[in-house]
Write an enzyme that holds these catalytic residues in place. Structure first.
Site, short mmCIF file in Angstrom:
data_model
loop_
_atom_site.label_atom_id
_atom_site.label_comp_id
_atom_site.label_asym_id
_atom_site.label_seq_id
_atom_site.Cartn_x
_atom_site.Cartn_y
_atom_site.Cartn_z
N GLU A 1 -1.15 -9.00 3.11
CA GLU A 1 -0.73 -9.75 4.35
C GLU A 1 -2.21 -10.20 5.05
OE1 GLU A 1 -0.40 -6.40 3.62
OE2 GLU A 1 -0.82 -5.16 5.03
N HIS B 1 -3.38 -4.84 0.39
CA HIS B 1 -2.84 -5.40 1.43
C HIS B 1 -2.77 -7.09 1.58
CE1 HIS B 1 -2.17 -1.66 4.01
NE2 HIS B 1 -3.21 -1.76 3.23
N CYS C 1 0.72 -1.22 -0.02
CA CYS C 1 -0.07 0.02 -0.15
C CYS C 1 0.75 1.16 0.02
CB CYS C 1 -0.89 -0.17 1.03
SG CYS C 1 -2.55 0.87 0.72
N1 GLN Z 1 -2.03 6.64 3.04
C1 GLN Z 1 -2.10 5.99 1.76
C2 GLN Z 1 -3.60 5.97 1.43
O1 GLN Z 1 -4.42 6.32 1.87
C3 GLN Z 1 -1.64 4.39 1.90
C4 GLN Z 1 -2.80 3.95 2.94
C5 GLN Z 1 -2.00 2.37 3.24
O2 GLN Z 1 -1.05 2.29 3.45
N2 GLN Z 1 -2.93 1.54 3.84
O3 GLN Z 1 -3.62 5.89 0.03
#
Ligand code: GLN
Length: 547
Positions: A510, A508, A382
């Site tokens: 994970e 994600h 992300c």
């Molecule tokens: N802050 C970034 C976004 O909102 C990444 C979010 C995250 O890593 N979950 O796009």
């Protein structure tokens, strides 16, 4: 009709009640039973999505896009089922629903009270699991916090009432406590456990099993004493000594006879337990000799719980490869002060996980640069994918002030910008792009090779995305977009072409890794890390020969 096992906690919090509940789920599932797990959280936030990881640890995201307690991650990993938004209920949600109904006029003429309105709403949520999943045999319900907490009272009252509503044959109460150790006399104390059981009885709940957590061996005499003073069968006092591997807990509980005890008391139709696969997994963890060292670069690294699922996903992948895992925690702000690069150098792979806000971002960009320029395997999750793109723009494309508009709203090169459907959203709770979305893999890329599939479903939690007006420039300079939304519009995975393994995902991965089924991207990272480990090993060997 399903049976309900209620797990409460006493004495102190943070004794691993979530892992214990998850492990009970595993030993029941090993008997062929269909198990679901739910967590009741007494705080007033509607969900943990708006809380700092320092307060709460990781926010776990379910398939249907709920932002939930990290215990749901343990539950999913232990029982190997996808849970949903109803599996995590908070006081905030309950009150929100009841108050909205009151405003609508649903209770016209009535006085709204904690009992029965709030407790009925809690019970409705507990029973909803079985309605949504009629095949469920057992629902495990963990009550957050410890008995006696003011805010937990409506939850305790609700689970007490459920014994009356559902009957004794379908309800079961397990109390998880802690035995403090007095160093001066070298003994474990049962008095706090007795007090917490008394507190529980005061509410009207008599536990049927007591799981006594302890940092030291628990002798039989202690169990006898607890059984006598807390009025439970002696075989129902289960000592649970702290273990360095949480995946051991189902085996410890099974050995203690807890599975059979629950099955007999609830008269469940169960098969003989089969934990062979789980045992093999533990054996692999214990027998692995060589170590893969992964540097995890984040800004909450002093609190490992903030990266719970990432940590577990790395362990699952390492175990699958018969390797031990060593995580080196690297504070991203240290890199900004020119510290910690030696840790990156000594690592076999680097992971930059998700995150929000500006603090520490430049350090993560430095980590991505170090990984790219030194050919160190890198997995970005992300935000970790976004910083990988920002770094590439700055140093491979020469777009010096490239940034995300999250951190620099007026940057000349907004490589990462706000998604279209995020513009104009001005409330914070539950408004990100959340939950599962399909991702189509681009043939002949590292990501496609890792998955060996054309399309996958992955869980998301973000507001910003890759800015498509830069796609071509990136591609020409050596970055491939190896995963896209099926309409081709959203970049879901990016990777550096001429690099052993430098892959970032907007989602994600994970959250979908399971101990018996490591996630393909984590496994691919570990394979590349193993190559680096072996190459380093060979070069030190040849150095020794030269001497
Ligand atoms: N802050 C970034 C976004 O909102 C990444 C979010 C995250 O890593 N979950 O796009």
């Amino acid at each position: 009709m399903a049976s309900y096992i209620f797990c409460t906690g006493g004495v102190v919090s943070s004794v691993g009640k979530g892992v214990t509940a998850a492990a009970i789920g595993r030993i029941l599932k090993a008997r062929g039973l269909n198990v679901m797990i739910q967590k009741l959280d007494p705080y007033l936030n509607v969900d943990p999505g708006t809380m700092s990881p320092y307060q709460h640890g990781e926010v776990f995201v379910t398939v249907d896009g709920a932002e939930t307690d990290l215990d749901l991650g343990h539950y999913e990993r232990f029982i190997d089922e996808n849970l949903d938004r109803n599996c995590n209920i908070t006081t905030g949600q309950i009150y929100h629903t009841v108050i909205m109904r009151e405003r609508r006029g649903d209770y016209l003429g009535g006085t709204i009270q904690v009992v029965p309105h709030i407790t009925n709403e809690i019970k409705r949520h507990i029973l909803a699991i079985e309605q949504q999943h009629p095949e469920t045999d057992v629902v495990i319900v963990e009550v957050g916090g410890t008995v006696g907490d003011i805010e937990g009272q409506p939850f305790f009252e609700s689970i007490r009432q459920l014994r009356h509503d559902l009957g004794r044959r379908h309800t079961f109460y397990i109390h998880v406590t802690f035995l403090p150790y007095i160093g001066a006399t070298g003994e474990l104390k049962t008095k706090p456990t007795q007090h917490s059981v008394r507190e529980l009885r005061g509410i009207g709940i008599q536990p049927q099993v007591i799981i006594a957590r302890s940092d030291h061996e628990v002798e039989e005499g202690i169990c006898k004493k607890i059984a006598l003073f807390c009025d439970v069968d002696q075989e129902a006092v289960i000592p649970l000594v702290t273990t360095d591997n949480i995946y051991n807990v189902p085996l410890i509980l099974e050995k203690s006879g807890l599975g059979d005890y629950i099955v007999s008391r609830l008269e469940l139709k169960a098969q003989k337990p089969d934990l062979r696969e789980w045992e093999r997994m533990i054996q692999r963890m214990q027998q692995a000799k060589d170590t893969l060292r992964i540097a995890l670069v984040g800004k909450y690294v002093e609190l490992h719980d903030a990266y719970m699922s990432v940590k577990e996903a790395l362990l699952h992948a390492a175990t699958h490869m018969n390797r031990r895992l060593e995580i080196t925690w690297v504070h991203s702000t240290d890199l900004e002060r020119d510290k910690g690069f030696d840790l990156l150098e000594q690592a076999d792979g680097i992971v930059v996980p998700g995150g929000f806000g500006e603090r520490g971002v430049e350090g993560k960009i430095l980590a991505a640069r170090y990984a790219r320029e030194n050919n160190i395997p890198y997995l970005g999750l992300c935000l970790g994918m976004q910083v990988m793109c920002i770094e590439f723009a700055r140093h491979a494309l020469g777009l010096e002030d490239a940034n995300s508009t999250e951190f620099e709203p007026h940057t000349e090169h907004p490589i990462i910008h706000l998604m279209n459907d995020q513009r104009g959203i001005d409330t914070m709770g539950g408004t990100m792009r959340l939950g599962v979305y399909p991702c189509r893999l681009t043939p002949n890329t590292k990501a496609a090779a890792a998955y060996a599939e054309e399309e996958v479903l992955e869980r998301h939690r973000h507001r910003w995305e890759f800015n498509n007006s830069y796609r071509e420039q990136f591609q020409q300079a050596g970055m491939d977009f190896s995963g896209l939304s099926p309409d081709g519009y959203l970049v879901e995975i990016a990777e550096v072409r001429d690099h052993p393994f430098m892959v970032g995902s907007q989602f994600h991965p994970e959250f979908q890794s399971r101990p018996n089924r490591p996630h393909p991207l984590f496994l691919a990272l570990m394979r590349a890390a193993e190559d680096r480990r072996l190459a380093r090993h060979r070069s030190t060997e040849s150095e020794v020969k030269h001497e």
